[in-house]
Design an enzyme around this catalytic site. Structure first.
Site, PDB file in Angstrom:
ATOM      1  N   LYS A   1       0.814  -1.225   0.000  1.00 31.31           N
ATOM      2  CA  LYS A   1       0.000   0.000   0.000  1.00 31.31           C
ATOM      3  C   LYS A   1       0.845   1.271   0.000  1.00 31.31           C
ATOM      4  CE  LYS A   1      -4.482  -1.484   1.580  1.00 31.31           C
ATOM      5  NZ  LYS A   1      -4.297  -2.909   1.991  1.00 31.31           N
TER       6      LYS A   1
ATOM      7  N   GLU B   1      -9.892   7.261   3.985  1.00 36.25           N
ATOM      8  CA  GLU B   1     -10.811   6.416   4.742  1.00 36.25           C
ATOM      9  C   GLU B   1     -10.127   5.068   4.911  1.00 36.25           C
ATOM     10  OE1 GLU B   1     -10.938   6.396   1.457  1.00 36.25           O
ATOM     11  OE2 GLU B   1     -10.800   4.215   1.334  1.00 36.25           O
TER      12      GLU B   1
ATOM     13  N   SER C   1       1.781  -9.774  -1.139  1.00 34.90           N
ATOM     14  CA  SER C   1       1.403  -8.360  -0.961  1.00 34.90           C
ATOM     15  C   SER C   1       1.735  -7.804   0.415  1.00 34.90           C
ATOM     16  CB  SER C   1      -0.084  -8.178  -1.263  1.00 34.90           C
ATOM     17  OG  SER C   1      -0.869  -9.022  -0.436  1.00 34.90           O
TER      18      SER C   1
END
Ligand SMILES: *Cc1c(COP(=O)(O)O)cnc(C)c1O
Length: 390
Positions: free
Chosen positions: A93, A115, A374
């Site tokens: 991310k 968010e 990931s």
């Protein structure tokens, strides 16, 4: 969210999916963002700065590790792991967060809003805001705040303000609505940092761009190690950002199979129907009344009834394949990678591993599977302990 719908046909479509279904005042803000992105994407100084932080802060490039023991155990294709788990904050991310924060700075914003559901995107955003000296406000549903106490504390430690949203069900969707309202009110100083390859145009294309570093690296690395491209690239799909980043550089290499793994409990690409959700069109899980259906994945990062528009289009065109894996298969793969390779994967990533576990034995020893790891699983060990004891 949408009061009056406007649809921008010209821009931001992947086949029939994508677009921008938002009120006019938000459309103006998104157009301004798209213009800035197009400008800075071509600016060598901007890209140099982005690459500087990827190297010095995120720790790229990360390795492409040959999973020797796991390959032997499965008996079949050679398996390589792209190690996004080794990035600062432990997942992919941050690649996107760094890109968008730099863009925000260029646009003159000094306040970042985001968010978060499970808190992972909120933590990555708060991290980069601390480093870049940006004000950070994270919207989070009341119910999610209760369930993710530690991530809330992490964000606060990093200097972010976490705003509790108790409208609606107090979940991710309600937090998205609040963040969008904030953006419309404060767009001159504020940048909305979106965490996956979803949302209205231009977010899916921007997130694709900032995550494509994953496959640019992996392609170079596999050519160096094996002298050829992989036969398959496998990644888990929630909103679709790590998968699109892992697929991106191979999209034109028709001989490379691109395979996304999704939870049987949130099988958007397998069971979804075209619909508009959160301002864009995608394949979406719906209940009988046409509302987004509740999902129930053991991996918080995959628990979303929609999916990125580009994956929706890749599914329909057949360029990428999407398969579901069960909770039991995921828990099994989670433990197997830990034992054979000494790497505890994120529960999200374990979905991709569960698919590899089924795929590898059907392939030959001279074939190669590249799987995108990931994230790391430290955040999930308590939950897995609970699930295994059930
Ligand atoms: C958030 C997350 C995902 C799911 O998001 P995508 O946008 O689909 O990549 C997958 N893995 C990890 C480790 C995550 O934190």
């Amino acid at each position: 969210m949408a009061k009056e719908l406007t649809q921008n046909e010209a821009k931001g479509y992947f086949g029939e999916f994508g677009g921008s279904f938002v009120p006019p005042e938000l459309q103006t803000v998104l157009e301004r963002l798209d213009e800035a992105f197009q400008t800075y994407q071509k600016d060598p100084a901007f890209m140099e700065e982005y690459n500087y932080y990827l190297k010095e802060y995120v720790g790229r490039e990360n390795p492409l590790t040959f999973a020797e023991r796991w390959t032997k155990a499965l008996g079949g294709a050679k398996i390589y792991l792209k190690r996004e788990d080794l990035n600062h904050t432990g997942a992919h991310k941050i690649n996107n967060v760094i890109g968008q924060i730099l863009l925000a700075k260029k646009m003159g914003a000094h306040r970042i809003i985001a968010e978060t559901g499970a808190g992972q995107h909120g933590v990555a955003t708060a991290t980069a805001c601390a480093m870049m000296d940006m004000e950070c406000v994270i919207y989070m549903g009341t119910e999610d705040i209760r369930r993710q106490e530690l991530n809330v504390f992490r964000m606060e430690l990093l200097g972010a303000k976490v705003v509790s949203v108790d409208k609606g069900n107090g979940r991710l969707k309600d937090a998205v609505d609040e963040a969008l309202n904030d953006l419309v009110e404060n767009y001159e100083t504020t940048f909305y940092l979106l965490g996956s390859a979803v949302g209205p145009h231009p977010y899916p294309k921007m997130v694709h761009y900032f995550q494509s570093v994953i496959s640019e690296e992996s392609k170079r690395q596999i050519l160096e190690k094996e002298g050829k491209l992989p036969d398959a690239v496998v990644a888990c799909v929630g909103g679709g950002s790590n998968a699109i980043g892992a697929f991106s550089a191979y999209l034109k290499d028709e001989d490379v199979r691109l395979i996304g793994a999704e939870p049987a409990e949130a099988a958007t690409l397998t069971e979804g129907v075209p619909a508009v959700l959160h301002g864009f069109k995608c394949l979406c899980l719906q209940d009988e009344d046409g509302n987004p259906a509740p999902t129930n994945s053991i991996a918080a990062g995959l628990d979303y009834p929609g999916v990125g528009p580009e994956h929706s289009a890749l599914k329909l065109s057949g360029r990428a394949e999407y398969e579901t894996v069960t909770k039991a298969e995921v828990l099994d793969a989670f433990q197997e990678l830990s034992r054979t390779e000494g790497i505890i994967p994120a529960l999200e990533s374990a979905h991709a591993l569960a698919l590899v576990k089924k795929l590898a034995p059907t392939m030959t020893e001279d074939q190669i599977i590249l799987v995108n790891l990931s994230g790391r699983g430290d955040k999930d060990v308590a939950e897995v302990k609970r699930l295994l004891e059930e």
